[in-house]
Each structure stands twice: as C-alpha cells, then as structure tokens.
Scaffold this motif. Structure first.
Motif, PDB file in Angstrom:
ATOM      1  N   MET A 107     -57.581   7.475 -27.897  1.00 47.25           N
ATOM      2  CA  MET A 107     -57.777   6.387 -28.955  1.00 47.25           C
ATOM      3  C   MET A 107     -56.422   5.849 -29.602  1.00 47.25           C
ATOM      4  SD  MET A 107     -61.141   6.124 -29.728  1.00 47.25           S
ATOM      5  CE  MET A 107     -61.112   5.537 -31.393  1.00 47.25           C
ATOM      6  N   PRO A 108     -55.536   6.440 -29.767  1.00 53.03           N
ATOM      7  CA  PRO A 108     -54.163   6.024 -30.306  1.00 53.03           C
ATOM      8  C   PRO A 108     -53.738   4.753 -29.186  1.00 53.03           C
ATOM      9  CG  PRO A 108     -54.239   8.148 -30.645  1.00 53.03           C
ATOM     10  CD  PRO A 108     -55.379   7.816 -29.658  1.00 53.03           C
ATOM     11  N   ILE A 109     -53.708   5.125 -28.010  1.00 57.28           N
ATOM     12  CA  ILE A 109     -53.238   4.198 -26.917  1.00 57.28           C
ATOM     13  C   ILE A 109     -54.033   2.971 -26.773  1.00 57.28           C
ATOM     14  CG2 ILE A 109     -52.578   3.968 -24.485  1.00 57.28           C
ATOM     15  CD1 ILE A 109     -52.131   7.009 -24.655  1.00 57.28           C
ATOM     16  N   VAL A 110     -55.277   3.155 -26.690  1.00 57.69           N
ATOM     17  CA  VAL A 110     -56.376   1.938 -26.750  1.00 57.69           C
ATOM     18  C   VAL A 110     -56.275   1.164 -27.877  1.00 57.69           C
ATOM     19  CG1 VAL A 110     -58.537   1.213 -26.548  1.00 57.69           C
ATOM     20  CG2 VAL A 110     -57.676   3.276 -25.296  1.00 57.69           C
ATOM     21  N   MET A 111     -55.988   1.993 -29.177  1.00 59.55           N
ATOM     22  CA  MET A 111     -55.858   1.110 -30.419  1.00 59.55           C
ATOM     23  C   MET A 111     -54.559   0.315 -30.260  1.00 59.55           C
ATOM     24  SD  MET A 111     -57.216   3.753 -32.940  1.00 59.55           S
ATOM     25  CE  MET A 111     -56.967   3.112 -34.561  1.00 59.55           C
ATOM     26  N   ARG A 112     -53.358   0.842 -29.915  1.00 56.55           N
ATOM     27  CA  ARG A 112     -52.108   0.317 -30.036  1.00 56.55           C
ATOM     28  C   ARG A 112     -52.244  -0.947 -29.014  1.00 56.55           C
ATOM     29  NH1 ARG A 112     -47.237   4.001 -28.838  1.00 56.55           N
ATOM     30  NH2 ARG A 112     -48.696   4.729 -27.011  1.00 56.55           N
TER      31      ARG A 112
ATOM     32  N   PHE C 140     -53.598  14.631 -34.017  1.00 51.90           N
ATOM     33  CA  PHE C 140     -52.983  13.241 -33.414  1.00 51.90           C
ATOM     34  C   PHE C 140     -51.907  12.778 -34.374  1.00 51.90           C
ATOM     35  CE2 PHE C 140     -55.967  12.270 -30.572  1.00 51.90           C
ATOM     36  CZ  PHE C 140     -56.995  13.211 -30.939  1.00 51.90           C
ATOM     37  N   MET C 141     -51.042  11.956 -33.354  1.00 51.05           N
ATOM     38  CA  MET C 141     -49.839  11.264 -34.417  1.00 51.05           C
ATOM     39  C   MET C 141     -50.033   9.880 -34.014  1.00 51.05           C
ATOM     40  SD  MET C 141     -48.138  13.621 -36.043  1.00 51.05           S
ATOM     41  CE  MET C 141     -46.395  13.362 -36.298  1.00 51.05           C
ATOM     42  N   LEU C 142     -50.539   9.055 -34.963  1.00 52.46           N
ATOM     43  CA  LEU C 142     -50.287   7.769 -34.562  1.00 52.46           C
ATOM     44  C   LEU C 142     -49.136   7.089 -34.498  1.00 52.46           C
ATOM     45  CD1 LEU C 142     -53.626   6.845 -36.561  1.00 52.46           C
ATOM     46  CD2 LEU C 142     -53.296   6.768 -34.198  1.00 52.46           C
ATOM     47  N   THR C 143     -48.910   6.242 -33.641  1.00 52.03           N
ATOM     48  CA  THR C 143     -47.278   5.647 -33.581  1.00 52.03           C
ATOM     49  C   THR C 143     -46.977   4.777 -34.799  1.00 52.03           C
ATOM     50  OG1 THR C 143     -48.217   5.273 -31.172  1.00 52.03           O
ATOM     51  CG2 THR C 143     -45.968   4.406 -31.915  1.00 52.03           C
ATOM     52  N   PRO C 144     -46.060   5.141 -35.352  1.00 52.44           N
ATOM     53  CA  PRO C 144     -45.628   4.461 -36.641  1.00 52.44           C
ATOM     54  C   PRO C 144     -45.487   2.939 -36.224  1.00 52.44           C
ATOM     55  CG  PRO C 144     -44.488   6.336 -36.335  1.00 52.44           C
ATOM     56  CD  PRO C 144     -45.158   5.971 -35.085  1.00 52.44           C
ATOM     57  N   ASP C 145     -45.669   2.006 -37.216  1.00 56.96           N
ATOM     58  CA  ASP C 145     -45.233   0.616 -36.778  1.00 56.96           C
ATOM     59  C   ASP C 145     -43.890   0.259 -36.765  1.00 56.96           C
ATOM     60  OD1 ASP C 145     -48.258   0.010 -38.776  1.00 56.96           O
ATOM     61  OD2 ASP C 145     -47.824  -0.254 -36.586  1.00 56.96           O
ATOM     62  N   GLU C 146     -42.993   0.893 -37.675  1.00 52.42           N
ATOM     63  CA  GLU C 146     -41.553   0.440 -37.744  1.00 52.42           C
ATOM     64  C   GLU C 146     -40.877   1.156 -36.347  1.00 52.42           C
ATOM     65  OE1 GLU C 146     -43.282   2.989 -40.197  1.00 52.42           O
ATOM     66  OE2 GLU C 146     -41.201   3.533 -39.711  1.00 52.42           O
ATOM     67  N   ALA C 221     -38.980  18.114 -31.172  1.00 56.23           N
ATOM     68  CA  ALA C 221     -39.308  17.549 -32.538  1.00 56.23           C
ATOM     69  C   ALA C 221     -39.698  16.076 -32.324  1.00 56.23           C
ATOM     70  CB  ALA C 221     -38.134  17.329 -33.291  1.00 56.23           C
ATOM     71  N   PRO C 222     -39.448  15.257 -31.317  1.00 59.04           N
ATOM     72  CA  PRO C 222     -39.966  13.766 -31.343  1.00 59.04           C
ATOM     73  C   PRO C 222     -41.050  13.991 -30.533  1.00 59.04           C
ATOM     74  CG  PRO C 222     -37.670  13.839 -30.688  1.00 59.04           C
ATOM     75  CD  PRO C 222     -37.994  15.086 -30.693  1.00 59.04           C
ATOM     76  N   TYR C 223     -41.550  15.182 -29.848  1.00 59.96           N
ATOM     77  CA  TYR C 223     -42.392  15.072 -28.714  1.00 59.96           C
ATOM     78  C   TYR C 223     -44.053  14.624 -29.344  1.00 59.96           C
ATOM     79  CZ  TYR C 223     -45.642  17.087 -25.342  1.00 59.96           C
ATOM     80  OH  TYR C 223     -46.547  17.530 -24.591  1.00 59.96           O
ATOM     81  N   VAL C 227     -46.147  11.511 -27.328  1.00 66.48           N
ATOM     82  CA  VAL C 227     -47.495  11.968 -26.679  1.00 66.48           C
ATOM     83  C   VAL C 227     -48.804  11.473 -27.477  1.00 66.48           C
ATOM     84  CG1 VAL C 227     -47.851  14.316 -27.069  1.00 66.48           C
ATOM     85  CG2 VAL C 227     -48.072  13.664 -24.852  1.00 66.48           C
ATOM     86  N   THR C 228     -48.452  11.489 -28.742  1.00 65.73           N
ATOM     87  CA  THR C 228     -49.535  11.097 -29.751  1.00 65.73           C
ATOM     88  C   THR C 228     -50.532  12.000 -29.947  1.00 65.73           C
ATOM     89  OG1 THR C 228     -51.059   9.576 -28.107  1.00 65.73           O
ATOM     90  CG2 THR C 228     -49.431   8.492 -29.326  1.00 65.73           C
ATOM     91  N   TYR C 229     -51.053  13.355 -28.859  1.00 68.00           N
ATOM     92  CA  TYR C 229     -51.843  14.094 -29.195  1.00 68.00           C
ATOM     93  C   TYR C 229     -51.290  15.319 -28.650  1.00 68.00           C
ATOM     94  CZ  TYR C 229     -55.925  16.994 -28.034  1.00 68.00           C
ATOM     95  OH  TYR C 229     -56.703  18.450 -28.134  1.00 68.00           O
TER      96      TYR C 229
END
Lengths: 407, 290, 313
Positions: A107-112, C140-146, C221-223, C227-229
């Motif tokens: 989901m996060p990747i598809v959403m991005r 999950f870690m959604l990618t931040p926007d900044e 730490a940045p992993y 990887v977002t999941y």
C-alpha cells in the motif's frame, strides 16, 4: 499526392509500432509458501483473462502482458517487488498479490505512486490507509472486520439452547488479527462471553497445546482466524484432542482449497467456515460454470487447485473490471480508471460487483458454509453441490445447519 | 483455567517432546560435547534428514523411521567428509575458534538455501499410519505422532550411550576428548577417531530428521528454531555427558510445553535460549559437566 | 592511508554522492546503493569485535533490528526527526552491546558466539510479543513528505547512509590504529598472554561490543523508512547476520579496509543477482563465498593482496 501518401504510410507505421507496445500489468503473487495453493490458481485465472482479452485484440488495441514475481507468502518481499515493478519494469498498471498479509505491505508504495490498486482478497486492508484508489474484489462488505464473522455469530444465536461462551484464537498476522478483532466485536455486541482470546506465532506447527488450552476453558463455540498451514494444523489438532464444542470454524483460510479439503476429508465434517463461492444451485452466476471449465482444463497437471472454486473466479472477475475500466475510459490514466471503478456496477463471472465505502463491496456476501458427509480421500465429492452447504446469508442459503459440531 | 487434566497432559507431552529433542541434540552432544567442534549446522543436517524421509515416504511409501535408519550410513560418510575438510582447513592450522565457527555457519546457510531453491518454502509432511492415532490412559493422551518418535529417540540415545561406554571406538572417542596426547602415545590416531565421531554425529541427524517430520510439518527454515534448543541442551546437560544431555532435553521439553500451554505459544521460542543464557551466566559447566 | 588522505577521499566521496543525487533520477539506483551501504556499516561494525578482537558475533541481526524498532517506537510515541532517532538507536544498541558483553565475555569465545545467537532469538521473541510496535504482524512507516533539497525521499536516505557509512569507516580506522586497537589485536592473538602483559582485556572487549552494537543500531535506524514495512522476521533475518560475517571474512578481517572491500564486492554482486536472476540465489552465493574464503583464503582479499605484493617485492 505522393508526399501525402508517404506521410500517411509513415503515420500508419508509427501508429502500428506504438500499438505493438504491450500494456504491462505488474503484481507479486504467492507462488510458493503457505498461500501458494490458491496463489498459483489465481495466476492461472488471470492468465485466462489475459488470453481472452488478447484474442479479442487486447486493450486499447494493445496486447496485455503480465510482469510478476513470486513473493513466497512473505510480506517483507512485497515492497521491493512493487518498487521494482514501478521503477525498473515501468508497468502501466498494478494489481495486488493474494492475501491481506501480502496486500498491505504494497500500500505505501502504490499510494506514493498514486496508482489504482485492484486488490485480491485482503481483509480490511484499507481500514487504516483509507486510500481512495483501492478496490477489493473479495465480497467482505463495507465493514469488513465485522461483516466477515457476522454470519457465524448470527447462526450461533439462532440455535437452541443458545450458546453462551466463545473462544477466539488467531494467528499473529494481519488477516487473522483483523478477523479476530471483528469476531470480538460481534461477540460483545451479541452478548457472548469470551472465555479464551489468544494468538499464536504464525510459524507454529504444534497446535495440540493450544487446542487443549481452549478445551480447558469449556467454550460453547470456537472462532479461529488462520492461514492454510495453521488451519490444517488446527483441524488435525482438534481431532487429536477430541475437541467437544458446539460450533467450530469461522475464519480459517485454506479450508476452501481443494487439496486441503481432500487431505482433511471427514475431519472437516460439521465445521462451519467462511467461503465466497461453492457449487450450490443458489450461486449459479452467468459465466461462472464456463470459466471454471476453462480453468479446470488449464489447471491439469500444474499442481494447483484442480477445482478452482475459491480464488480463481474472483481473480478473473477483478481483471474483468480492470479491463472494462481501461476500455471504457479509453486510457491508462489512474485517476480516470479509479473513478470508473467507483461509480459503476460491473458485470463479472461472480455476479454484479459494486464498490462502496473504502473500496470494499457495497453489500457483504460472506457465506457461512458447513462441510457435510465428507468421505476420506475423495476429491470429486467437492465438485458438485451437497458437501458444502450454504447456511447464511438467507439470500444464498441452500440448507440448514447441523448443530452441534461434536458432543 | 488451571486444571489437573491440562497440567498432566502438558507435562506428559512435554516429556515426549523432550525425548525427541534428545535425538536432535545427541549428534551435537558427541561433536561439541566430546570433541569441542562447534557444529552450528547440525540442525540443518537434521532438516536434510527430514527431507530425505519426506522424499522416500512420498515416492515409495516407506516408513520415515525406516528411511532414517537406512540413510544414517550415508549421512555418516558425509560427516566424515566434512570433518576432513574442517580438519585440513582449521584444526591442523590451529584456527578453530573464529574460522571454524564461521565455516559451520556458512555451511548451515548453504544447506538451508539449497533446500529452498530445490524444494521451495512449502511445508512438507509424511504420512505414517500411527501418526493419526492416539493412545489414551485415563485423562492423559499419548498421540502416536509424538509417542513413536519418543520411543525411537530413547532407543537411539541408549544405543549411542552404550556405544560410547562399551565399545573400543566409543571409548577412544571419549579418550580423545579428555587427553589427546595420551591417546597418541598409545598408538591411536586422534584424527581418525574424531572423524569417526563426527560421522556418527551426522548419522544421528538422519534419524532425528525422520522423527522431526513425523511430529510436524517441516520447511527449510525450521532448523533455526533448533539451534538454540540443541545448544541449550548440550550446555545445560554438561559437556561430555550423555545422561546429562538426556535430562536436560526432558527438562527443556517440559518447560517449553508448560510455557506454551499456560502462557501462550508465542513465548515458547525464548524458553530454550533463556535457559541457555541462564546456564552460561550461572553454571557454564552444566548439570553433569566435566 | 594518511590522515589527510583519508579525509580528502571521504570528502570526494561525499561530493560524488551529492552529484549522483542530482544526476540520476531512477529511485532504483538509490535503493540499491542504500542496501550496499547498510551492509557495509554492518560489516565494518562486526569487524570491530570479530576481526580486531577475535570474538564471533552471530547476533548482528538483533542489533540491527533493535535499531530499526527503536525508530519505530520513537516514531509512534513522539514522532522525532530521523537524526535524533539514529542517535537514540546508537545509544540503545550500544547499551545492549555492553550488557551482552558483560554477561558473556567472561566465557570462552565459543560460548560467546552461541550466546549472541541466543540473545538474538530472545530479543526477537520480545518484539514478537510487543504489539505497540506491531508484534508478529509487522508495522508500517509511511514515507514522510519532507526530503530537504533532494528530489525524493530515497535520495535523502541514500545521502544519510553515505554519511553514516563514511563515519563508521572513520571510527573503525581510528580504532584500529589507536592504542585501543593494539590492545584488541593482542586479545585476538592470545588473550591469556595479553592479560598477563597487563592489557585490561575485559574493559577493551566491552568497548568493542559497545561500539559494534551502537554502529549496528545506527545501520538499522533508517531501515523502517527505507523499506516501509517491518516485521520481526525480516528485521531479525539471519541473512543480515551472515552478510555481516561473510563480508569482513571475504574482504579480510585484520585491516579496517577489509570489510569495506568485502561489502562493496559482495553487496554489489548481490544486487545484480537479485535483479537479474533471483533473490534466493544471492543468499546461496554469500554462503558459498563465505565457506570458500574461510577454507582457502582465511586472510581474505586483503590477505591475498598482501601476499601478492610481498611476492612482487
């Protein structure tokens, strides 16, 4: 005049060359691992759709091509696969892998990348993300967590004497936890007392201690949320321990796969579990029998589900909707396609499909099915009606419950 | 939720499980306990034993225990070969500690990944007539799939113990552990003896693997769950003591099963390692160690 | 390499990295180099205890995972910025390294190695049972926007990793040529003799495990953002531990450049194989290379190079 002819030729040539460029649809699929039994069947169904479409000239005049990778039923493999599909393989459209645990990581990747995401059998996968381009072909309903098990509890409520206590057990993984959460909510709402509520690690292979612990709490009914390896283990352990309860089953994935049904045979008798399509006379949708015949032919000798009742019709259906959306909007624009998904009722081999809240089905069609009179080591008995009786909902009901499970 | 019935069954199935654990650990008890070779890949060999049983059972319908016994000589030869490489690369040059460990670690990995490449990650099962049956003694159940491995494991442990204490080669193995120099002075070749012992250790893996797949389904990464268990058992039992290993195995089986039944199966993996860490911290020589 | 030479090389690499972020735009390249840099930090960290001091750590994945889960926890609880999370991970994992060292370094090397494996599983079970950070089902870690001045988040992560990698190499290099490093080498060669010559072995070993732990935590730490999941199975994966051992052993454990060479070579090969053939095959590759190098070239590539130069001169 000659110049015009040459120009026209050149344009036609360029057009033809562009038309030869295939439309790439990318996805990951559980081709090995716990869900492979259904995953491989889903792939065959999707390939039947692709071949059907290509025979008729493709989509937008272009042939359809799949780009896919095996995610081995491991959620951690999914994000790199979708990153590769979008950034390296440069696919035009994506669809999901099979199963909640495999859909959610993408989901996060598809959403991005703001892509429309038709999804194959994920339970409440979009509850937290609330992505408006997600569309789920599994008919769980607008409130998937509770719609999933509502039938199980309503059936229990109707029995006399009314069961009082329930044990809830689930694998510690996305799907099963969602199913258990819904069961918990339903139990509270309908006044059942929860006497056992635990999870087990997904890699558990010995279920005897768990079933013993459940029996020790003396529940009237048992609701299980599990994936194929653990569903099999649970049913076997229930048999080994001699579990005596009034209803057993609920949210066990895998009991819908032909190979597991044959393997467990009479151990499944009287288990009440969810399903979406069974060969009962109440579910004879237009096109489904023809599709199954095609599937069963294609599946021969490939070591996949030979009957294909569970996932393949829905895998074919969601590709149907995607194809219809691309053709109707005459584009590969993700926003337009998503809009088409959302606004229309679609005709598919699993009947009419309408998406509602959060991309789920507008109305729930989770069937509660009971296994009956099963013989050991017999696959053919599952091909026709009578062995998996639909108890709920009323609109699709094909028989009455046998209660209790075991005394 | 506490009932005598549940407790009795948890203890009994813990004993059955512990007996089986002894079969898995005995190979390491010989190799690590007697020879100080840290074969961290031993559980991987056990898994190879499981797959051997699976292949012959599903192809020819042979009983898994029979397959294990038949495969043992083959595994013995493989063990001898591996020891020769280990000796040539490490023991002779005196570099055992760091490189030897990493060697077996790498070996374990190669075995696991090769199994995945060849057989995939799907769980494999065997079918044996006794695995679906259960003997009942009052309120205690003895499922066939646990009872048969227990009996075979006890037989194996007894056989190995007799071998080590009664036969010439067995006693030579014990001797090479205690005093290599003296053994050389008596004309025996320590290298040949160690080679024999290592082969024996790997041979037991063939049988242990067959038992494992009777108890439950197996896939390549299952071996990792056993690394902690076998080392915990050998260390807790005490290096060099087969009786200690057996008692440690039974203790571990019962503890794990009790934790699984009363606290939940999600804590069971930590039991073995917790026991190991505690033993190392408190009494590294183990219960019966030298 | 002289001090100023090393600093100049680092500055040049940083500049090259920045240029790379400007020129390339396919996120795939940044993802691939991130993975290699992560493996490099792990390899350099492992070598501090493994190569310099001679104690084998099989539980590298545990330190890495704890670093990742520290980030996850802090993100859910406080939403801190990434640099603070990296510091926090270094602190937490350094402490764990210290604790593990204190509990087990009194024992023989073999027991230490097994204990590190044990610690890994215990930590994994704890995380499996901690539902706040997702437990067994992952989080999950959604990618931040900044992402500052970079074109994308992946580019920023890549630069962060580059800085961390160069930093860890600098620490490792400083350690190896210091008095501390000579003490560690003495322990590796013969611990009893070192103890007898007055080297404070326990204290030095504890420094080693702490630095190693902290560095591995920093790598992890940045992993989650990358990887977002994250779930315990992928974070505590034994493959991370194998890589952390194989890369220094292939590159050469006695010199600080060994793990760097090993990581660059093996890591790049793995990325290529994953994309062209399959990801399972690259796991097999590492295992085979590890075994081959240990048996045939135990001094690694650095050792082979030294032998070659010695023959020449």
């Amino acid at each position: 005049m000659r110049r015009i002819c040459i120009a026209l030729f050149a344009a036609a040539f360029a057009g033809a060359a562009a038309a030869a460029d295939p439309i790439k649809i990318g996805f990951s699929m559980a081709l090995t691992g716990g869900l492979a039994g259904a995953g491989k069947g889903a792939l065959i169904a999707m390939e039947i759709w692709r071949d059907d479409v290509n025979k008729k000239g493709g989509l937008l005049g272009r042939q359809v091509e799949f780009v896919y990778y095996d995610d081995a039923t491991q959620p951690a493999k999914v994000p790199p696969i979708y990153t590769k599909l979008i950034n390296v393989d440069k696919v035009d459209l994506v669809v999901s892998s099979y199963g909640t645990n495999e859909i959610v990581p993408a989901m996060p990747i598809v959403m991005r990348n703001k892509m429309v995401f038709p999804a194959l059998f994920g339970l409440a996968a979009n509850e937290e993300f609330k992505y408006d381009r997600y569309f789920q072909i599994m008919p769980a309903g607008p409130y998937p967590k509770t719609d999933w098990s509502k039938g199980f509890f309503e059936l229990a409520q109707q029995q006399k004497p009314r069961p009082q206590t329930i044990a809830i057990v689930a694998a510690d993984a996305e799907f099963a936890l969602n199913a258990a959460a819904g069961a918990r909510e339903n139990a509270k709402k309908m006044g059942f007392k929860i006497v056992y509520d635990k999870t087990y690690p997904p890699a558990t292979t010995d279920f005897t201690p768990i079933v013993r612990a459940i029996q020790a709490t003396n529940p009237d009914i048992v609701y299980v949320g599990s994936y194929p390896p653990d569903s099999t283990g649970m049913v076997k352990a229930a048999n080994e321990v001699g579990l005596k309860v009034k209803m057993f089953g609920g949210g066990m994935v895998g009991l819908q796969f032909a190979a597991i049904q044959k393997n467990l045979g009479p151990l499944l008798n009287n288990v009440v579990n969810y399903d979406f399509w069974v060969p009962e006379p109440t579910l004879d949708f237009p096109g489904v029998k023809e599709f199954l015949a095609k599937y069963q032919e294609a599946a021969k000798g490939k070591g996949v589900d030979p009957l294909g009742h569970y996932l393949p019709p829905f895998a074919y259906a969601y590709m149907q909707v995607l194809g219809q959306a691309v053709a109707a909007t005459k584009s590969l624009d993700q926003a337009k396609i998503a809009d088409y998904f959302r606004k229309n009722t679609h005709d598919t081999v699993v009947g009419k499909v309408k998406f509602g809240r959060n991309g789920e089905w507008a109305t729930s069609r989770v069937l509660m099915v009971q296994f009956r009179d099963l013989q050991p080591d017999n696959l053919e008995q599952f091909a026709g009606p009578g062995k998996r009786v639909v108890l709920y909902p009323k609109a699709w009901k094909s028989g009455d419950i046998v209660f209790p499970y075991k005394q | 939720m506490f009932s005598a019935d549940l407790l009795a069954n948890a203890v009994v199935s813990g004993l059955l499980l512990g007996g089986f654990y002894a079969a898995v650990a005995i190979g390491l008890a010989i190799v690590f306990g007697q020879l100080d070779i840290v074969n961290i890949a031993h559980p991987a060999f056990v898994i190879v034993g499981s797959y051997t049983a699976y292949i012959l059972n599903s192809r020819f319908g042979l009983d898994p225990v029979l397959v294990g016994v038949l495969a043992a000589p083959l595994f013995f030869i493989v063990g001898v070969a591996i020891y020769r490489i280990y000796y040539a690369a490490f023991e002779r040059t005196g570099q055992e500690s760091l490189s030897g460990l990493a060697f077996f670690f790498g070996l374990m990995f190669i075995i696991e990944v090769t199994l995945i490449l060849v057989y995939g990650v799907d769980y494999r099962l065997v079918s044996a007539g006794y695995s679906a049956q259960t003997l009942a003694f009052g309120f205690v159940d003895l499922p066939g799939r646990m009872l048969v491995p227990f009996v075979v494991a006890m037989t194996l442990t007894a056989a190995v113990w007799l071998y080590l204490s009664r036969t010439f080669m067995g006693r030579a193995i014990q001797a090479v552990a205690q005093d290599r120099g003296a053994l050389q002075l008596m004309g025996a070749d320590p290298v040949r003896i160690k080679q024999w012992a290592f082969g024996l250790g790997i041979a037991t893996a063939a049988i242990a693997g067959a038992l494992l797949i009777i108890i439950g389904p197996v896939e390549p990464s299952v071996g990792r769950q056993y690394i902690g268990r076998v080392f915990a058992i050998v260390v807790l039992g005490g290096m060099g003591s087969i009786q200690g290993m057996l008692i440690a195995a039974l203790l571990l089986g019962v503890t794990e099963n009790l934790v699984s039944t009363f606290y939940g199966p999600s804590w069971a993996p930590a039991v073995a390692f917790g026991v190991l860490l505690a033993t190392l911290a408190v009494r590294p020589a183990g219960l019966f160690g030298r | 390499m002289r001090g100023w030479g090393f600093r100049a090389a680092s500055a040049a690499l940083l500049a090259a990295g920045l240029a790379f972020t400007e020129l390339a735009d396919n996120p795939y390249y940044f993802n691939a180099t991130y993975v290699v840099l992560q493996a490099l930090i792990m390899a350099v960290a492992w070598n501090i205890l493994g190569g310099f001091t001679g104690y084998v750590n099989f539980g590298s994945a545990a330190f890495f995972a704890v670093g990742a889960y520290t980030t996850i926890f802090l993100q859910k609880a406080f939403g801190l910025p990434l640099p603070l999370m990296i510091l926090a991970a270094a602190l937490v994992c350094g402490l764990i390294g210290l604790a593990v060292g204190y509990l087990t370094l009194r024992l023989k090397g073999v027991y230490f190695a097994i204990a590190t494996l044990a610690m890994g599983i215990v930590l994994e079970t704890l995380v499996n049972n901690w539902s706040y950070v997702g437990g067994a089902k992952g989080t999950f870690m959604l990618t931040p926007d900044e992402h500052l001045w970079f074109d994308s988040y992946s580019e920023m992560l890549f630069m962060i990793m580059l800085v961390l990698a160069l930093g860890s190499i600098a620490v490792s290099r400083a350690l190896s040529s210091s008095r501390l490093g000579r003490g560690l080498a003495a322990i590796r060669d013969d611990e009893v003799a070192a103890e007898c010559s007055g080297v404070p072995t326990l204290r030095l070993k504890l420094v080693s495990t702490t630095v190693m732990g902290a560095m591995m935590g920093v790598a992890g730490a940045p992993y989650p953002y990358f990887v977002t999941y994250v779930d315990p199975i992928s974070a505590f994966n034994l493959f991370i531990a194998v890589n952390a051992i194989a890369m220094p052993m292939i590159g050469g454990t006695s010199h600080w450049a060994g793990p760097v060479i090993g990581a660059l070579l093996v890591g790049s090969a793995q990325e290529v194989i994953t994309v062209t053939i399959s990801s399972e095959l690259n796991v097999l590759l590492v295992g085979i290379m590890l075994v081959l190098f240990i048996t045939l070239a135990p001094q690694g590539i650095v050792g082979l190079a030294r032998k070659h130069w010695r023959k020449r001169s």
